[in-house]
Design an enzyme around this catalytic site. Structure first.
Site, mmCIF file in Angstrom:
data_model
loop_
_atom_site.group_PDB
_atom_site.id
_atom_site.type_symbol
_atom_site.label_atom_id
_atom_site.label_comp_id
_atom_site.label_asym_id
_atom_site.label_seq_id
_atom_site.Cartn_x
_atom_site.Cartn_y
_atom_site.Cartn_z
ATOM 1 N N SER A 1 21.723 -0.913 -8.372
ATOM 2 C CA SER A 1 21.880 -0.032 -7.210
ATOM 3 C C SER A 1 23.129 0.843 -7.291
ATOM 4 C CB SER A 1 21.868 -0.844 -5.913
ATOM 5 O OG SER A 1 20.606 -1.493 -5.756
ATOM 6 N N ASN B 1 18.327 4.339 -17.108
ATOM 7 C CA ASN B 1 17.135 3.579 -17.498
ATOM 8 C C ASN B 1 15.994 4.031 -16.597
ATOM 9 O OD1 ASN B 1 15.156 1.712 -18.045
ATOM 10 N ND2 ASN B 1 16.279 -0.054 -17.225
ATOM 11 N N GLU C 1 24.192 -6.838 -15.034
ATOM 12 C CA GLU C 1 23.266 -6.402 -13.992
ATOM 13 C C GLU C 1 22.829 -7.610 -13.167
ATOM 14 O OE1 GLU C 1 21.144 -2.463 -15.018
ATOM 15 O OE2 GLU C 1 20.009 -4.078 -15.928
ATOM 16 N N GLY D 1 17.535 -2.555 -7.783
ATOM 17 C CA GLY D 1 16.471 -1.957 -6.985
ATOM 18 C C GLY D 1 16.477 -2.389 -5.526
ATOM 19 N N HIS E 1 16.851 -6.875 -20.777
ATOM 20 C CA HIS E 1 16.861 -6.438 -19.379
ATOM 21 C C HIS E 1 16.243 -7.543 -18.516
ATOM 22 C CE1 HIS E 1 16.091 -4.290 -15.684
ATOM 23 N NE2 HIS E 1 16.993 -3.406 -16.086
ATOM 24 N N GLU F 1 14.302 -7.508 -16.117
ATOM 25 C CA GLU F 1 12.861 -7.387 -15.834
ATOM 26 C C GLU F 1 12.038 -7.944 -16.982
ATOM 27 O OE1 GLU F 1 12.918 -3.224 -14.715
ATOM 28 O OE2 GLU F 1 14.080 -3.796 -12.953
ATOM 29 N N LYS G 1 13.014 3.132 -16.647
ATOM 30 C CA LYS G 1 11.992 2.080 -16.467
ATOM 31 C C LYS G 1 10.601 2.693 -16.707
ATOM 32 C CE LYS G 1 15.229 -0.456 -13.683
ATOM 33 N NZ LYS G 1 15.485 -1.460 -12.658
#
Ligand code: 13P
Length: 254
Positions: A215, A12, A171, A177, A99, A101, A14
């Site tokens: 990560s 991904n 996730e 991150g 996702h 985010e 992003k």
């Protein structure tokens, strides 16, 4: 990893990338993956404007293409949105839905995620349904409540059979991150619980791949993949570096 379910390693990107950098990255992946003995299905998820470039550069390779999001509508007056049909036209096989985010930064609800899941299915795309708890939810012991709630919204909208050949991506938000990967055993426990929840409703639903994200790096991938219910990875930061992403792909079958 299971001997039955083919591994899935997804990058991904992003909101990263540029024409020249993408071309260099994809060229390295093409070369690296054609030399390797690939045990996994590999896919990249660039931002929308680069899907055409990626689709052209990946033609004739085994690397598949996915998008990071889609509209829950099929077409019409939805300025700024991108439909599932458009993604399919540009060669996408997969699309991320839900996702964290987008859930956190764009306020996507479980119901909206479920509608996007349905829109993907209607256009023949395979949804990669992202699930995961925040740090506060984990500390409150609510991890399974959260991921089951997110999963159940899709089951309620589309039925358990809609998940049979989808991909789930666990996730944990606190691992994204941050460099703080979930311990392989802790991630495995969530994957197993998700699989058991699917199987309790439909024996055939035991088969979806459940990949881990948060990560994932070249130096922790093999330990994650050694778990029986971790079927691959949804990779963020490390997917932007060809050597790192290739090393993660190769950790599937060391
Ligand atoms: P990182 O690998 O950068 O933690 O990102 C994970 C992720 O969000 C993939 O979708």
């Amino acid at each position: 990893m299971s001997p039955v379910r083919p591994a899935f390693i997804a990058g991904n990107w992003k909101m990263n990338g540029a024409l020249a950098a993408n071309a260099a990255l994809l060229e390295k992946l093409r070369t690296g993956l054609s030399l390797a003995r690939e045990a996994a299905e590999i896919a990249v998820f660039p931002p929308f404007p680069y899907l055409d470039q990626a689709s052209r550069l990946l033609a004739g390779t085994a690397i598949l293409l996915g998008a990071q999001d889609l509209s829950d509508h099929a077409d019409g007056a939805h300025t700024g949105e991108v439909s599932a049909r458009m993604l399919a036209e540009f060669g996408c096989r997969y699309v991320l839905v839900g996702h964290s985010e987008r859930r956190a930064l764009r306020g996507e609800t479980d119901e909206e995620v479920a509608r996007k899941f349905g829109a993907a299915r209607a256009a023949g795309l395979i949804p990669v349904l992202c699930l995961g708890e925040t740090l506060a939810e984990r500390q409150a012991g609510a991890t399974l409540d959260v991921v089951f709630r997110q999963l159940d919204a899709v089951i309620a909208a589309h039925g358990i059979s809609s998940l049979r050949d989808a991909v789930l991506a666990y996730e944990p938000v606190w691992a994204i991150g941050t460099g703080q990967t979930a311990a392989p055993e802790a991630a495995e426990a969530v994957h197993l619980a998700l699989r058991q929840r699917l199987a309790s409703q439909d024996a055939a639903a035991e088969t979806p791949r459940i990949v881990y994200g948060g990560s994932v790096k070249a130096d922790n991938a093999a330990r994650l993949f050694a778990q029986p219910n971790i079927d691959g990875a949804l990779v963020g930061g490390a997917a932007l570096y060809a050597d790192d992403f290739l090393a993660i792909c190769q950790a599937v079958d060391p």
